[in-house]
Design a protein around this motif. Structure first.
Motif, short mmCIF file in Angstrom:
data_model
loop_
_atom_site.label_atom_id
_atom_site.label_comp_id
_atom_site.label_asym_id
_atom_site.label_seq_id
_atom_site.Cartn_x
_atom_site.Cartn_y
_atom_site.Cartn_z
N ALA A 84 -3.14 16.27 31.06
CA ALA A 84 -1.86 16.24 30.45
C ALA A 84 -1.86 15.29 29.32
O ALA A 84 -1.09 15.55 28.16
CB ALA A 84 -0.71 15.91 31.35
N MET A 85 -2.50 14.38 29.16
CA MET A 85 -2.55 13.10 28.40
C MET A 85 -2.82 13.72 26.91
O MET A 85 -2.26 13.33 26.04
CB MET A 85 -3.52 12.11 28.65
N PRO A 86 -3.98 14.38 26.80
CA PRO A 86 -4.41 14.97 25.24
C PRO A 86 -3.43 15.66 24.75
O PRO A 86 -3.12 15.56 23.53
CB PRO A 86 -5.67 15.75 25.41
N GLY A 87 -2.62 16.80 25.45
CA GLY A 87 -1.50 17.43 24.84
C GLY A 87 -0.45 16.60 24.24
O GLY A 87 0.32 16.73 23.31
N VAL A 88 -0.02 15.49 24.97
CA VAL A 88 1.05 14.46 24.38
C VAL A 88 0.70 13.97 23.06
O VAL A 88 1.45 13.84 22.30
CB VAL A 88 1.18 13.29 25.51
N ILE A 89 -0.69 13.42 23.06
CA ILE A 89 -0.99 12.85 21.82
C ILE A 89 -1.36 13.75 20.74
O ILE A 89 -0.83 13.56 19.44
CB ILE A 89 -2.36 11.99 22.17
N LEU A 90 -2.09 14.83 21.11
CA LEU A 90 -2.28 15.85 20.00
C LEU A 90 -1.06 16.69 19.44
O LEU A 90 -1.21 17.54 18.36
CB LEU A 90 -3.51 16.99 20.58
N ALA A 91 -0.09 16.59 20.04
CA ALA A 91 1.11 17.29 19.80
C ALA A 91 1.63 16.73 18.47
O ALA A 91 2.25 17.42 17.65
CB ALA A 91 2.31 17.27 20.85
N VAL A 92 1.33 15.44 18.21
CA VAL A 92 1.83 14.79 17.04
C VAL A 92 0.75 14.37 16.03
O VAL A 92 0.70 13.29 15.46
CB VAL A 92 3.09 13.63 17.21
N THR A 93 -0.48 15.00 16.20
CA THR A 93 -1.74 14.41 15.42
C THR A 93 -2.09 15.55 14.70
O THR A 93 -2.51 16.67 15.40
CB THR A 93 -2.78 14.02 16.60
N PRO A 94 -2.60 15.29 13.40
CA PRO A 94 -3.29 16.38 12.63
C PRO A 94 -4.72 16.88 13.20
O PRO A 94 -5.33 16.23 13.86
CB PRO A 94 -3.52 15.63 11.33
N ARG A 95 -4.94 17.98 12.97
CA ARG A 95 -6.18 18.54 13.65
C ARG A 95 -7.56 17.65 13.22
O ARG A 95 -8.26 17.62 14.02
CB ARG A 95 -6.24 19.92 13.04
N SER A 96 -7.42 17.51 12.01
CA SER A 96 -8.55 16.54 11.48
C SER A 96 -8.91 15.27 11.93
O SER A 96 -9.78 14.76 12.02
CB SER A 96 -8.51 16.37 9.89
N GLU A 97 -7.50 14.70 12.71
CA GLU A 97 -7.65 13.25 13.35
C GLU A 97 -7.87 13.40 14.97
O GLU A 97 -7.71 12.56 15.48
CB GLU A 97 -6.43 12.71 13.08
N THR A 98 -8.17 14.45 15.48
CA THR A 98 -8.39 14.61 16.96
C THR A 98 -9.39 13.79 17.49
O THR A 98 -8.90 13.25 18.46
CB THR A 98 -8.79 16.17 17.25
N SER A 99 -10.43 13.83 16.82
CA SER A 99 -11.61 12.92 17.29
C SER A 99 -10.97 11.29 17.30
O SER A 99 -11.26 10.51 18.49
CB SER A 99 -12.77 13.06 16.87
N SER A 100 -10.71 10.90 16.17
CA SER A 100 -10.18 9.71 16.01
C SER A 100 -9.02 9.08 17.12
O SER A 100 -8.98 7.99 17.52
CB SER A 100 -9.72 9.26 14.72
N ALA A 101 -7.82 10.02 17.04
CA ALA A 101 -6.69 9.91 17.99
C ALA A 101 -7.26 9.61 19.53
O ALA A 101 -6.89 8.79 20.40
CB ALA A 101 -5.85 10.61 17.73
N MET A 102 -7.96 10.45 20.03
CA MET A 102 -8.48 10.43 21.31
C MET A 102 -9.39 9.51 21.56
O MET A 102 -9.36 8.76 22.76
CB MET A 102 -9.05 11.84 21.76
N SER A 103 -10.29 9.12 20.55
CA SER A 103 -11.02 7.95 20.74
C SER A 103 -10.39 6.52 21.18
O SER A 103 -10.88 5.80 21.99
CB SER A 103 -12.15 7.71 19.69
N PHE A 104 -9.31 6.44 20.22
CA PHE A 104 -8.45 5.20 20.48
C PHE A 104 -7.84 5.07 22.00
O PHE A 104 -7.66 4.41 22.70
CB PHE A 104 -7.29 5.24 19.59
N ASN A 105 -7.55 6.54 22.42
CA ASN A 105 -6.77 6.56 23.74
C ASN A 105 -7.83 6.48 24.90
O ASN A 105 -7.64 5.67 25.88
CB ASN A 105 -6.40 7.92 24.01
#
Length: 494
Positions: A389-410
């Motif tokens: 469930a965690m990636p969906g919560v974060i990626l719902a407000v994250t631009p597609r190009s920043e997927t790797s960066s946002a999830m890496s911080f998580n």
């Protein structure tokens, strides 16, 4: 390699092109391998100590150094993965992992084993990049399910690697166990080379080198202080000084990220309530989850002469993780379907509550091995659902190009949380160990379990608080981000 279009209408069900038919199993396999290989240090600590004639504390670094290098490498790889050279970054990282795996197999001194384990730990940063590839090159419904599965296997991979490594070490020796890591990482490299497509055009990413160094220094100190519990009791002044230095480095890193035009991690995006709340839940929840995993495995291996425990061998204790992995995988497969009807934050809250139930089971019923297996299974189901469930919560407000960066911080947050959970468990059990005794009192496990119940209650509250927030506005919700949210929004037009 030809890839499916990176963008399309929300809810698109366009078929995947022939060039990416094997992309999903390839991404999941790479994520599973790097997680399993990084966990190889756990069941082999005793074998390392006896083979290399070092203390158990020194042998413990075969696990710690992999976690440290993974935490430091993850944000850097996440930023590189947001740019045009993501495929090259993935392949180069796997080459480093394979080289490190070779060092663990060769008959070299102990220092080289630590170097090899550090190189293997770098692979932990690939999980977020696998998510970025899935989001760019798969239809939206399938990318969401694949991202959730990648998140799950990055957790349950430890449950796969632990018993296999222990079995090989028992019958073939330490080098045979590390040889398994060399084999699977080499296969992962070939798989990624044949399956991972190039990044969509128009991407650019620059690494803020100063920020990377500041973050690396801060994380190294934080994780070192979490892992070296004896430092706080024997050298308190040194520990406090290191803690202050860590805070200063992380504050300097934050200022550096806010000022640069090419931040390693978009700190402003991290401040979004949904992202900040999800990372808080990951930190507190991760601490609790790893705490229970540590408690159960340690309890199972404690000899019955201590007045409790089952005295399981390393291999049999590894089998205790099987319910964790199996039910974690099941939960990971079910969660994307549930996500169509239930908000992600509510899923986080419910998953945390399930893990809390596992703590309650362990606190009240652990006199029989079946009870431990039940608690481990409940933990696995909760962790699997939480991770999916965690990636969906974060990626719902994250631009597609920043997927790797946002999830890496998580995942950095998760690593710190896991380290804190391990340190917290060790501290509570150490306090509960009477002078002159090797093993803690049975009541110390109950106390540690109650600490875990509190951690999961906080995580549940954070999830519920996120769920109470109003839906995101235009341009920031699941549709704009390119991932399905609730079932209705994922089927609406753009």
């Amino acid at each position: 390699m030809t890839a499916a279009p990176a963008h399309g209408r929300p809810g698109s069900t366009a078929p995947i092109r022939s060039g990416t038919r094997l992309l999903v199993p390839a991404l999941v396999f790479v994520a599973l391998v790097v997680a399993a290989v990084a966990s190889l240090g756990t069941p082999l600590i005793t074998s390392v100590a006896t083979t290399f004639h070092v203390s158990l504390d020194s042998a413990q670094w075969t696990l710690t150094v992999a976690l440290l290098s993974g935490a430091v490498a993850t944000p850097v790889l996440g930023r590189l993965g947001a740019g045009p050279y993501r495929r090259a970054t993935i392949l180069a990282t796997l080459v480093i992992v394979v080289a490190g795996s070779a060092l663990t197999v060769l008959p070299l001194p102990f220092a080289w084993l630590l170097v090899g384990r550090a190189a293997q730990g770098v692979g932990l940063g690939l999980t977020a990049l696998m998510m970025g590839v899935a989001r760019d090159h798969l239809p939206e419904e399938r990318s969401a399910a694949t991202i959730a599965l990648i998140s799950v296997v990055s957790i349950v991979g430890a449950g796969v690697g632990y018993p296999l490594a222990a079995l090989l070490a028992e019958f073939g020796g330490l080098r045979a166990a590390y040889g398994l890591g060399l084999f699977v990482t080499a296969v992962a490299l070939v798989t990624a080379w044949r399956s991972v497509p190039a990044t969509p055009e128009g991407r650019s990413a620059h690494v803020n080198v100063a920020g990377a160094l500041l973050l690396a220094g801060g994380l190294l100190l934080v994780l070192f202080l979490a892992g070296e519990r004896s430092l706080w009791s024997r050298h308190l002044a040194v520990a406090v000084s290191a803690a202050v230095a860590a805070v200063l480095l992380l504050c300097a890193w934050t200022v550096s990220e806010l000022r640069t035009r090419t931040p390693l991690i978009d700190v402003r995006a991290v401040r979004h309530p949904a992202v900040a709340g999800a990372n808080l839940a990951m930190f507190v929840g991760g601490s609790g989850m790893y705490l229970l995993l540590t408690l159960i495995t340690r309890y199972a291996q404690t000899p019955s002469s201590a007045g409790y425990g089952f005295g399981l061998t390393t291999f049999v204790a590894g089998l205790v993780l099987v319910p964790f992995s199996v039910l974690g995988f099941v939960a990971g497969r079910l969660t994307p379907r549930v996500r169509e009807r239930v908000d992600g934050p509510l899923l986080l809250a419910g998953s945390a509550a399930v893990v809390g139930c596992g703590f309650v089971l362990f606190a009240t019923a652990r006199s029989d091995l079946a009870e431990l297996l039940t608690a481990m299974g409940v933990l696995g189901f909760g962790v699997g659902s939480f991770s999916a469930a965690m990636p969906g919560v974060i990626l719902a407000v994250t631009p597609r190009s920043e997927t790797s960066s946002a999830m890496s911080f998580n995942y950095v947050v998760r690593s710190v949380g896991y380290s804190l959970g391990s340190a917290l468990g060790g501290l509570v059990l150490a306090v509960g160990t009477a002078t002159g005794r090797l093993f803690p009192d049975d009541d110390a496990y109950t106390t540690a379990a109650l600490v875990g119940v509190a951690a999961m209650a906080i995580t549940t509250a954070v999830g519920l608080a996120l769920a109470r927030r109003r839906p995101p506005g235009p341009g920031t919700g699941p549709v704009a981000a390119g991932v399905p949210g609730r079932g209705r929004s994922s089927r609406t037009g753009s």
